[in-house]
Design an enzyme around this catalytic site. Sequence first.
Site, PDB file in Angstrom:
ATOM      1  N   GLY A  72       0.823  -1.207   0.000  1.00  0.00           N
ATOM      2  CA  GLY A  72       0.000   0.000   0.000  1.00  0.00           C
ATOM      3  C   GLY A  72       0.857   1.257   0.000  1.00  0.00           C
ATOM      4  O   GLY A  72       0.532   2.240  -0.667  1.00  0.00           O
ATOM      5  N   GLN A 182      -7.498   1.540   4.202  1.00  0.00           N
ATOM      6  CA  GLN A 182      -8.261   1.131   5.392  1.00  0.00           C
ATOM      7  C   GLN A 182      -9.751   0.968   5.099  1.00  0.00           C
ATOM      8  O   GLN A 182     -10.508   0.562   5.975  1.00  0.00           O
ATOM      9  CB  GLN A 182      -8.084   2.153   6.528  1.00  0.00           C
ATOM     10  N   SER A 202      -4.242  -2.117  -0.338  1.00  0.00           N
ATOM     11  CA  SER A 202      -3.223  -3.032   0.188  1.00  0.00           C
ATOM     12  C   SER A 202      -3.906  -4.345   0.554  1.00  0.00           C
ATOM     13  O   SER A 202      -4.937  -4.349   1.242  1.00  0.00           O
ATOM     14  CB  SER A 202      -2.576  -2.417   1.427  1.00  0.00           C
ATOM     15  N   HIS A 204      -3.054  -6.859   2.587  1.00  0.00           N
ATOM     16  CA  HIS A 204      -3.050  -7.451   3.935  1.00  0.00           C
ATOM     17  C   HIS A 204      -4.053  -6.809   4.884  1.00  0.00           C
ATOM     18  O   HIS A 204      -4.249  -7.288   5.996  1.00  0.00           O
ATOM     19  CB  HIS A 204      -1.637  -7.460   4.530  1.00  0.00           C
ATOM     20  N   THR A 239       9.013  -7.578 -12.413  1.00  0.00           N
ATOM     21  CA  THR A 239       8.245  -8.818 -12.583  1.00  0.00           C
ATOM     22  C   THR A 239       7.181  -8.889 -11.496  1.00  0.00           C
ATOM     23  O   THR A 239       7.468  -8.662 -10.323  1.00  0.00           O
ATOM     24  CB  THR A 239       9.198 -10.028 -12.498  1.00  0.00           C
ATOM     25  N   CYS A 325       5.855   3.191  14.825  1.00  0.00           N
ATOM     26  CA  CYS A 325       6.834   2.670  15.772  1.00  0.00           C
ATOM     27  C   CYS A 325       8.096   2.365  14.974  1.00  0.00           C
ATOM     28  O   CYS A 325       8.057   1.609  14.020  1.00  0.00           O
ATOM     29  CB  CYS A 325       6.284   1.406  16.409  1.00  0.00           C
TER      30      CYS A 325
END
Length: 381
Positions: A72, A182, A202, A204, A239, A325
């Site tokens: 993302g 999000q 994104s 995940h 690729t 973080c």
Amino acid sequence: MARPVDLDHNATTRLDPRARAAMVDALDDGVGNPSSLHSAGRRARELVERARDAVAALVGAAPRELLFTSCGSESVAAAILGGARAARAAGRPARVVSSPLEHPAALGALEQLRAEGFEIVLVAPDTDGALPVERVAAALAPGAALASFAVVNHELGNRYPVGEFARVARAVGAAFHTDAVQAAGRIAVDTRALGVDLLSLSAHKLHGPKGIGALVVRAGVAFAPLIPGHQERGLRGGTENLAGAVGFGVAASIVGTEGLAAGERVAALTLRLEAGLCAAGARLHGAREGRAPGTVNVGFDGVPGDLLVAALDLEGILASTGAACASGTTRPSSVLLALGASRAQAECALRLSLGRDSVEDDIDRALEAIPRLVARIRAAC
Ligand SMILES: Cc1ncc(COP(=O)(O)O)c(C=O)c1O
């Protein structure tokens, strides 16, 4: 050992076993490079294109408008850098409008543009994180190359009227990018209905694999690629991450068949969590109403968020301070500081985020543990 409670869905989500199985098949299949002309290459190309169809369908884009990226962050950075540079080259003013609430990937790209001579205008939010359309319109009035605003804020869960922002941008000839990382898979996101030019995703965040994202570049939108190369219609060299794309495609199709993660059930759980925390003395950060279901950001005065996150972790509850973080040090959230929170208040932030796996028991456990740990930390500090 009790079942772990995942209240950190905004950081990442569990890889869906069906996406994993499809990825393992793609890795084991001996398929070739999607750019190769031989049969192994053609088989790989077929898998990538099937995945592209599924991800594009999730956000109402045409498959040929969607490029795969490495994550993302790359998608957001490529949209902002590539959109603004191309628009300036086409004669648009070297000005970009956004907000201080955006993800670090966006803020970093904006800093890079500033170093290249762009004027960067960050629209100031209200104390609850709202960005009134009139304020965005005023910032865009002198003209701009690009405007960029997220659909859902990653720390607060606030939702933004990006369709209205995009209309205002179009009226002054500026391209419009939205970070839907999000939002996609949780609430309805439709590239065409929103009228945006560039849109970032994104995998995940919607139960796909880490390390793959996507960028929608609508037909006719000026875009300067970050990575030269012939792949992805010449807009993103490299690729393709075949297994990643396959996993992303399966995760996106599952949203299509099983529905959005932030439905009424998650909304009800979120409200229960929020009410319980406020009753325990928490200060709520962000909008009181109208947030995308799933995110609750609160602060307990005198209780550093990182201590509370560590104490919750020992009890098997995953939470976050919401802020970036780096090397084990947490900096106070720039989002909360932009809302006018003091440094001390920002350091006490706790972000809890739910997803499609969340159940009533997660909320029971959080509402039992958090007040108890808050009291313990206050007594020790
Ligand atoms: C709003 C937003 N944009 C972009 C990203 C970056 O996505 P990725 O982790 O795939 O780089 C995130 C991740 O937290 C995010 O919340």
